[in-house]
Every structure is written in structure tokens, then in C-alpha cells.
Design a protein around this motif. Structure first.
Motif, PDB file in Angstrom:
ATOM      1  N   VAL A 137       3.658  -2.394   0.488  1.00  0.00           N
ATOM      2  CA  VAL A 137       3.054  -1.753  -0.475  1.00  0.00           C
ATOM      3  C   VAL A 137       2.655  -2.247  -1.676  1.00  0.00           C
ATOM      4  O   VAL A 137       1.355  -1.793  -2.158  1.00  0.00           O
ATOM      5  N   ASN A 138       3.322  -3.378  -1.990  1.00  0.00           N
ATOM      6  CA  ASN A 138       2.857  -4.170  -3.297  1.00  0.00           C
ATOM      7  C   ASN A 138       1.597  -5.142  -3.256  1.00  0.00           C
ATOM      8  O   ASN A 138       0.870  -4.982  -4.190  1.00  0.00           O
ATOM      9  N   TYR A 139       1.248  -5.284  -2.083  1.00  0.00           N
ATOM     10  CA  TYR A 139      -0.061  -6.299  -1.903  1.00  0.00           C
ATOM     11  C   TYR A 139      -1.245  -5.406  -1.365  1.00  0.00           C
ATOM     12  O   TYR A 139      -2.245  -5.702  -2.008  1.00  0.00           O
ATOM     13  N   PHE A 140      -1.166  -4.493  -0.650  1.00  0.00           N
ATOM     14  CA  PHE A 140      -2.149  -3.784  -0.055  1.00  0.00           C
ATOM     15  C   PHE A 140      -1.943  -2.206   0.053  1.00  0.00           C
ATOM     16  O   PHE A 140      -0.835  -1.603   0.347  1.00  0.00           O
ATOM     17  N   GLY A 141      -3.079  -1.484   0.203  1.00  0.00           N
ATOM     18  CA  GLY A 141      -3.111   0.009   0.517  1.00  0.00           C
ATOM     19  C   GLY A 141      -3.528  -0.115   1.976  1.00  0.00           C
ATOM     20  O   GLY A 141      -3.820  -1.395   2.428  1.00  0.00           O
ATOM     21  N   GLY A 142      -4.239   0.850   2.671  1.00  0.00           N
ATOM     22  CA  GLY A 142      -4.441   0.702   3.926  1.00  0.00           C
ATOM     23  C   GLY A 142      -3.322   0.962   5.029  1.00  0.00           C
ATOM     24  O   GLY A 142      -2.380   1.379   4.734  1.00  0.00           O
ATOM     25  N   SER A 143      -3.771   0.614   6.170  1.00  0.00           N
ATOM     26  CA  SER A 143      -2.762   0.718   7.436  1.00  0.00           C
ATOM     27  C   SER A 143      -1.488   0.215   7.146  1.00  0.00           C
ATOM     28  O   SER A 143      -0.499   0.654   7.405  1.00  0.00           O
ATOM     29  N   ILE A 144      -1.395  -1.196   6.447  1.00  0.00           N
ATOM     30  CA  ILE A 144       0.075  -1.780   6.421  1.00  0.00           C
ATOM     31  C   ILE A 144       1.045  -1.205   5.465  1.00  0.00           C
ATOM     32  O   ILE A 144       1.942  -1.381   5.537  1.00  0.00           O
ATOM     33  N   SER A 145       0.312  -0.206   4.734  1.00  0.00           N
ATOM     34  CA  SER A 145       1.252   0.182   3.552  1.00  0.00           C
ATOM     35  C   SER A 145       1.950   1.797   3.893  1.00  0.00           C
ATOM     36  O   SER A 145       2.524   2.128   2.949  1.00  0.00           O
ATOM     37  N   SER A 146       1.692   2.251   5.214  1.00  0.00           N
ATOM     38  CA  SER A 146       2.268   3.309   5.577  1.00  0.00           C
ATOM     39  C   SER A 146       2.789   3.275   6.934  1.00  0.00           C
ATOM     40  O   SER A 146       2.183   2.961   7.945  1.00  0.00           O
ATOM     41  N   ILE A 147       4.035   3.825   6.972  1.00  0.00           N
ATOM     42  CA  ILE A 147       4.823   3.734   8.584  1.00  0.00           C
ATOM     43  C   ILE A 147       3.964   3.917   9.752  1.00  0.00           C
ATOM     44  O   ILE A 147       3.996   3.397  10.620  1.00  0.00           O
ATOM     45  N   PRO A 148       3.389   5.151   9.605  1.00  0.00           N
ATOM     46  CA  PRO A 148       2.572   5.708  10.902  1.00  0.00           C
ATOM     47  C   PRO A 148       1.712   4.791  11.153  1.00  0.00           C
ATOM     48  O   PRO A 148       1.259   4.784  12.270  1.00  0.00           O
ATOM     49  N   THR A 149       0.921   4.106  10.216  1.00  0.00           N
ATOM     50  CA  THR A 149      -0.501   3.037  10.721  1.00  0.00           C
ATOM     51  C   THR A 149      -0.014   1.750  10.489  1.00  0.00           C
ATOM     52  O   THR A 149      -0.771   1.015  10.970  1.00  0.00           O
ATOM     53  N   ALA A 150       1.218   1.136   9.905  1.00  0.00           N
ATOM     54  CA  ALA A 150       1.409  -0.010   9.594  1.00  0.00           C
ATOM     55  C   ALA A 150       1.077  -0.894  11.015  1.00  0.00           C
ATOM     56  O   ALA A 150       0.684  -2.072  10.734  1.00  0.00           O
ATOM     57  N   ALA A 151       1.643  -0.469  12.172  1.00  0.00           N
ATOM     58  CA  ALA A 151       1.369  -1.462  13.245  1.00  0.00           C
ATOM     59  C   ALA A 151      -0.060  -1.468  13.672  1.00  0.00           C
ATOM     60  O   ALA A 151      -0.164  -2.407  14.778  1.00  0.00           O
ATOM     61  N   LYS A 152      -1.121  -0.918  13.091  1.00  0.00           N
ATOM     62  CA  LYS A 152      -2.464  -1.160  13.473  1.00  0.00           C
ATOM     63  C   LYS A 152      -2.653  -2.479  13.025  1.00  0.00           C
ATOM     64  O   LYS A 152      -3.890  -2.890  13.556  1.00  0.00           O
ATOM     65  N   ASP A 153      -2.189  -2.940  12.060  1.00  0.00           N
ATOM     66  CA  ASP A 153      -2.751  -4.266  11.338  1.00  0.00           C
ATOM     67  C   ASP A 153      -1.937  -5.430  12.094  1.00  0.00           C
ATOM     68  O   ASP A 153      -0.486  -5.307  11.919  1.00  0.00           O
ATOM     69  N   PRO A 154      -2.510  -6.333  12.598  1.00  0.00           N
ATOM     70  CA  PRO A 154      -1.655  -7.510  12.981  1.00  0.00           C
ATOM     71  C   PRO A 154      -0.679  -8.208  11.967  1.00  0.00           C
ATOM     72  O   PRO A 154       0.394  -8.806  12.409  1.00  0.00           O
ATOM     73  N   LEU A 155      -1.110  -8.170  10.705  1.00  0.00           N
ATOM     74  CA  LEU A 155      -0.417  -8.714   9.706  1.00  0.00           C
ATOM     75  C   LEU A 155       1.190  -8.133   9.659  1.00  0.00           C
ATOM     76  O   LEU A 155       2.059  -8.695   9.062  1.00  0.00           O
ATOM     77  N   PHE A 156       1.117  -6.938  10.163  1.00  0.00           N
ATOM     78  CA  PHE A 156       2.553  -6.111  10.460  1.00  0.00           C
ATOM     79  C   PHE A 156       3.476  -6.925  11.124  1.00  0.00           C
ATOM     80  O   PHE A 156       4.619  -7.224  10.414  1.00  0.00           O
ATOM     81  N   PHE A 157       3.164  -7.701  11.903  1.00  0.00           N
ATOM     82  CA  PHE A 157       4.193  -8.301  12.985  1.00  0.00           C
ATOM     83  C   PHE A 157       4.487  -9.668  12.062  1.00  0.00           C
ATOM     84  O   PHE A 157       5.807 -10.146  12.412  1.00  0.00           O
TER      85      PHE A 157
END
Length: 412
Positions: A284-304
């Protein structure tokens, strides 16, 4: 006269991958005239910037660059062991060969790869491009196998299969391993790289790699980057709103550093609070959007890449504190009784969704099927337990190794 060489108990090319952990190496002399044993030397032949390997007659002995032994002429196999030399991983598939010679005569060779997870910011261009290509193929514009991985992280949230307890780290280790094995089915030279979110990463946050968000948060990619076609939930693109300066330019001082994380405590119960900081803070400190929320975080390849670093920190803590053995209370806190925690968090629980259980308290769906297998190792099997995730390098039990390692985490 020639020699047959096989590794990891397999003759197929898909078994020719090493980590820092010991792997069985089988030699058998062919077309030899019956007689006294023949002395041979085993060594390596490295390509430019290739990996390096070491040999030993026993699994737990001293590994050396060359090894002399006597080969029976009656066709009996000889089993010894090989491992990657720590600090010298491969950059390409087959960039180091195991060579067996009799004096100056080469009897056989086997190209292998020391396949190690690396710092994403330090990858070569070729390593980077192999990874993004494999990820893009797994996603296949939103229609590929990646859908299951997206669904795993979402469905496992409601019933706390992956978060909120000690199973957080083992579950995500299994999750990464399953994804990595699917990527390796596309390109066997690929591993998941890690994003060191406590350091700036200028080579990661580019349009050629993980993308750069515009002012609206839409991630932009270069024309040659296949991640430009990334899609999830029927929508193309990635939403990643930048908060302040890019992590490519600076590291957030509010995220615990590696040193601070490793100093959280010598017991797993103390260490696992890293689920909040640095893990949660990195989300959460660097970005909002998908990566910042558990239900959507895995939508972003950065998550992995983020979670690969979380797993690396656990692996480094395990190495430094000697916390591989599930029998040690300090290695994993499963509660005072075997079922004292939520299902999926106890040491002897099977991990959802790989166990296929879809009855309460497990979620009502189990996307993805069993854990993907590996030709290099037999563990953890199709339905892993929480405890199977601890001894990932086979330190306590050589057959428990999971087939991955990190560039800066040695065997203890």
C-alpha cells in the motif's frame, strides 16, 4: 566406450535443473570391455557467465569442483551428488555442463542449469524477457491458466485460507511454487524474480519490465513487452496508481528493511508479524489500484514479485535462525493442539485449494486443481501440507526440497 549421465533420478531434459541443494547424479559406463574399474574424473564446463556446479560422493560431504572415482565396467550405476555453487547461478538454460572424462578423453557430458530465483532489479535483459514472456503466455490475454491463480487468491480470502494467521507464509510459498512450475512448463529456464521493496529498483519499474503507470494509474508498457496485453476479469490492462515517487527512484523509509525484518525475533510467532510490515506496507505504500487490496492484488503481475521477496525474507530468516524443522516449536507456531487454529493454518493441515476440499470451513470452490509437479524434485506432492513448505531446501530431509532457492540464501 561412453558414459550415461542422469540427474535428479530422471533421464529427461526436464530434470536437468539444480539449486544450491544436493541432487542425485547417476553415472553408468556403456560399451566397456569387462575388466578392472576405470578411473574417471567428473568436472564442469561453464559457458560465459554460466552457472557453476560442485560434486561429492555422499550427499552431506564436502563438495568440490572435480571428483575422481572408479567406474565399474559391468554396467553397474554409480550414484553421487551435485549441487550449484552458491553465488554462481546460471543465466541461461544449459550454460554449464557436467563432464566425465578418462584421462584426456571425454566420455560424456550433460548440460544443466543452476536455476535460482534472483533480484528482479539485477536480471539480465534475456532473463527479464523470458520471465515477462512466460507470464504473458500464462495469462494469454486473460484466457489462460493464470485465471486460476487470480481466483485462488480471491476465493481463499473469505475463509482466511491464506491470510490472518501463521499459514500466511506457507500458503503463499505454495502459491508461488505452483505458479512458477506452470511458468516452467512454458519455459523451463524461468524462475519468479523478487522485488526488494526496501531498495529502489530502477531496472524493474520500466516499460520493458513491470510497467510504468501514467497519471491515471494505467500501466504503460513498451511495444515489445508482451505484458501490454495483460488482462484479468475480462478487462485488459493493469491499474497501479503511483503514490509519490516511483519505487524505481526511492525506497519508502516506512517499510521495514531486510535487516529490521530479520531482527523481528528468533521464533516464527514473532517473525510472522512481518505480514503487516514489510509485507502489507509494500502493498500500500507505493501504489493504489489493484496491488493495494487483497481481493484484487493478484490481478497485477507485480504482486508475484512482491510476494517472492516476502518468501525470500522468510527463507533467509529460516537459514539464519535454523528454522527448517517442523518439529521445532520456534519454526512454526501451530497452536497448543493440532486443530487449534483456522483450517489451513495448523502444521498438519492440507493446503487449500490444492487439497480439493470444498466443504466448510474451506471455500466452496477449489480453482487450479492439484499442485503442479516437477521433474527435478518429488515434493511436495499434489496436495501439500502446511509442514511441507518449511524444509524447502531439504536441509532436514533431502527428499523434502521443493526445487527452488534464492540467490542470496545459502544452505545453512
Amino acid at each position: 566406450m561412453r558414459i550415461d549421465i542422469s540427474i535428479n533420478n530422471g533421464g529427461d531434459v526436464s530434470a536437468r535443473y539444480l539449486t544450491w541443494a544436493a541432487a542425485p547424479l547417476r553415472l553408468r559406463l556403456l560399451d566397456a570391455t569387462q575388466g578392472p574399474d576405470i578411473p574417471v574424473t567428473i568436472s564442469e564446463d561453464r559457458g560465459p557467465n554460466g552457472g557453476s556446479v560442485r560434486f561429492c560422493a555422499t550427499q552431506n560431504g564436502r563438495y568440490t569442483a572435480t571428483l575422481k572415482l572408479a567406474m565399474p565396467t559391468n554396467g553397474t550405476s554409480v550414484i553421487l551428488y551435485v549441487q550449484g555453487k552458491f553465488g554462481v547461478p546460471s543465466e541461461a538454460d544449459g550454460d554449464v555442463s557436467i563432464v566425465v572424462s578418462d584421462s584426456d578423453l571425454e566420455l560424456g557430458r550433460l548440460p544443466v542449469m543452476v536455476r535460482i530465483r534472483k533480484d528482479a532489479n539485477q536480471l539480465t535483459v534475456a532473463e527479464r524477457d523470458r520471465f515477462v514472456s512466460a507470464m504473458a503466455q500464462l495469462n494469454n490475454r486473460g484466457t489462460g491458466r493464470f485465471v486460476d491463480f487470480r481466483n485462488m487468491h480471491v476465493a481463499g480470502l473469505a475463509d482466511a485460507q491464506a491470510h490472518g494467521g501463521p499459514g500466511f507464509l506457507p500458503w503463499h510459498r505454495a502459491y508461488l511454487l505452483d505458479l512458477e512450475r506452470e511458468l516452467q512448463a512454458i519455459d523451463p529456464a524461468v524462475t519468479i524474480p523478487y522485488w526488494r521493496f526496501d531498495r529502489r529498483a530502477p531496472n524493474l519499474f520500466t516499460t520493458d519490465f513491470i510497467g510504468v503507470p501514467d497519471v491515471l494509474g494505467t500501466v504503460r508498457f513498451g511495444p515489445a513487452n508482451p505484458l501490454q496485453f495483460w488482462a484479468t476479469d475480462g478487462v485488459q490492462g493493469i491499474l497501479r496508481r503511483q503514490l509519490g515517487a516511483s519505487p524505481g527512484a526511492r525506497a519508502d523509509p516506512n517499510i521495514l528493511s531486510e535487516t529490521q525484518t530479520l531482527a523481528l525475533g528468533s521464533s516464527y510467532q514473532k517473525f510472522r508479524i512481518m505480514q503487516g510490515n514489510p509485507h502489507g506496507s509494500a502493498h500500500v505504500n507505493y501504489f493504489g489500484g489493484s496491488i493495494s487490496s487483497i481481493p484484487t492484488a493478484a490481478k497485477d503481475p507485480l504482486f508475484f514479485l512482491l510476494h517472492c521477496n516476502v518468501d525470500r525474507l522468510w527463507a533467509k530468516w529460516q537459514s539464519q535462525a535454523g528454522r527448517y524443522d517442523a518439529k521445532l516449536n520456534a519454526a512454526y507456531d501451530s497452536g497448543p493442539t493440532p486443530t487449534s487454529l483456522l483450517a489451513g493454518h495448523n502444521l498438519n493441515d492440507t493446503l487449500w485449494p490444492w487439497n480439493g476440499i470444498v466443504t466448510p470451513p474451506r471455500p466452496s470452490t477449489a480453482p487450479g486443481g492439484p499442485m503442479a509437479g516437477s521433474s527435478s524434485v518429488s515434493a511436495p506432492g499434489p496436495s501439500p501440507l502446511v509442514r511441507d513448505m518449511l524444509d524447502f531446501q531439504g536441509v532436514v530431509n533431502g527428499s523434502a526440497k521443493l526445487g527452488f532457492a534464492y540467490d542470496d540464501v545459502p544452505l545453512p
